[in-house]
Scaffold this active site. Structure first.
Site, PDB file in Angstrom:
ATOM      1  N   ASP A  82       6.883  -1.276   3.127  1.00 58.29           N
ATOM      2  CA  ASP A  82       7.973  -1.806   2.307  1.00 58.29           C
ATOM      3  C   ASP A  82       8.242  -0.990   1.042  1.00 58.29           C
ATOM      4  O   ASP A  82       7.385  -0.268   0.548  1.00 58.29           O
ATOM      5  CB  ASP A  82       7.707  -3.273   1.922  1.00 58.29           C
ATOM      6  N   GLU A 140       3.813  -5.409   1.514  1.00 59.42           N
ATOM      7  CA  GLU A 140       2.631  -5.335   0.647  1.00 59.42           C
ATOM      8  C   GLU A 140       2.945  -5.789  -0.762  1.00 59.42           C
ATOM      9  O   GLU A 140       2.091  -6.332  -1.472  1.00 59.42           O
ATOM     10  CB  GLU A 140       2.083  -3.895   0.614  1.00 59.42           C
TER      11      GLU A 140
HETATM   12 ZN   LIG Z   1       3.143  -1.030  -5.335  1.00 64.68          ZN
HETATM   13 ZN   LIG Z   2       1.504   0.331  -2.936  1.00 62.95          ZN
END
Ligand SMILES: [Zn+2]
Ligand SMILES: [Zn+2]
Length: 396
Positions: A82, A140
């Site tokens: 991401d 994440e």
């Molecule tokens: Zn980050």
């Molecule tokens: Zn990262």
């Protein structure tokens, strides 16, 4: 020798790995919206000849590379996919084409490196025993963390890996080098949302009011004792408040004050206790001064501990691959990473890939609009990860 083979393959795939990284960088997607990224990764894996691919957690993928005797041992390799809500300010040919979205944390690098490692490992799969599990995860950067969703969706089952390896770019480390740390490495991070309610009114008549500004001030000062007096000096802890909102004026006391902060530490037991301490202290002060309290602890990722023996072996492999002068020891880092969810389930090793190059002016930190990497890091990111994986499959 397998090392020489991997070094040669990483070198020969370098142009392709860089091209993949640039494609991903130019087409970033926000957390849990990685549809095009997932399709790109799947298409690449298939083009390498990797066909055992499964979708997980909506925008994540798990793929298997089976060597000889695949049931013997499984090692997982993780890449996150991401990007962040940042408007890129770099003027490069691969600049983000999505306004306000940017790969400013290097997850394009992690994904491209893992693709490179996958191509190498698939190529040499007749030369190792066991199975490599590739985990391409979403989200994440956003609570609850793509890692937790991948685990819920059984990414660590069937087959269950004995260990998991992850890497992250580090703009503080020069390109060509990598960093490791055994044991405690990164912090848990919880978000604090507090509202102190009082009774607002004219600033000239405090005796008729309950002043939430004064109460909030006392509360913030008192809460610092959680770190200075309640925390063991042996456990790193930090409590920071970055936002106070009291929308009164010179002569207006508002009805309420809203406060936001972060609490980070490296011990799950203490983390739970600290939450209780904070709420108790805040409640005592606010109610003692006649106000009302709303205290929300929004739990983020757990702390990250690198398994000792696994990290020792991975660091040894890195020294073998890059030379000891290119492998550095890391300090504790109070940022959080959802890789920690994997390390709560199985042995994990999260290491750092150097991406800095002062001569080229590549020095910006992650999560800034000018973050970029020296792309020479990609050859190492792919090759070293493949080598650590093969090395780990051989260990008992
Ligand atoms: Zn980050
Ligand atoms: Zn990262």
């Amino acid at each position: 020798m397998v090392k020489d083979k991997i070094i040669a393959l990483a070198r020969s795939y370098k142009t392709e790995i860089i091209a993949n990284r640039r494609h991903l960088h130019a087409h970033p997607e926000l957390s849990f919206q990685e549809y095009k990224t997932m399709a790109f990764v799947e298409e690449k894996l298939k083009s390498f000849g990797i066909t055992n691919i499964e979708k997980k957690a909506n925008t994540g993928l798990v793929a298997l590379i089976e060597g000889k005797n695949p049931g013997q041992k499984t090692v997982a390799l993780r890449g996150d996919m991401d990007a962040l809500p940042i408007l890129e300010q770099n003027e490069v040919s691969y600049k983000s084409t999505e306004p306000g979205v940017m790969h400013a944390c290097g997850h394009d690098v992690h994904t491209a490196s893992l693709l490179g490692a996958a191509k190498i490992l698939h190529e040499i799969k007749d030369g190792f025993e066991g199975t490599i599990k590739l985990i391409f995860q979403p989200g994440e950067e956003l609570i609850p963390g793509g890692a937790s969703l991948m685990i819920k969706d059984k990414a660590l089952e069937n087959p269950k890996p004995s260990s998991i390896i992850g890497q992250h770019v580090m703009p503080l480390i020069p390109v060509g080098k990598v960093g490791f740390r055994k044991g405690m490495y990164m912090a848990s991070a919880d978000e604090l949302y507090i509202t102190v309610k009082g009774k607002g009114g004219h600033g000239a008549m405090p005796e008729t009011l309950v002043d939430p500004v004064l109460i909030a001030s006392h509360m913030i000062v008192a809460l610092q004792q959680v770190v200075s007096r309640n925390a063991s000096p042996k456990i790193p802890s930090v409590l920071s408040f970055g936002r106070i909102e009291a929308l009164g004026a010179t002569n207006i006391i508002p009805n309420e004050v809203k406060i936001q902060g972060t609490f980070r530490t490296l011990n799950e037991e203490w983390r739970a206790k600290a939450h209780q301490h904070m709420v108790k202290i805040a409640k005592g002060i606010v109610e003692g001064m006649g106000g009302e309290l709303d205290f929300e602890v929004r739990k983020g990722y757990p702390f990250l501990k690198n398994a000792e023996a696994l990290t020792e072996r991975a660091q040894g492999a890195a020294i073998d691959y890059l030379g000891s002068e290119n492998v550095v020891d890391l300090d504790i880092w109070m940022a959080a990473e959802d890789f920690s969810y994997y390390t709560q389930e199985i042995d994990g090793c999260f290491y750092r890939l150097g991406t800095r190059n002062e001569a080229k002016g590549i020095t910006s930190g992650v999560h800034t609009p000018t973050f970029d990497i020296d792309e020479d890091a990609l050859e190492i990111g792919a090759g070293l990860m493949a080598f650590i994986a093969v090395n780990e499959l051989k260990s008992k």
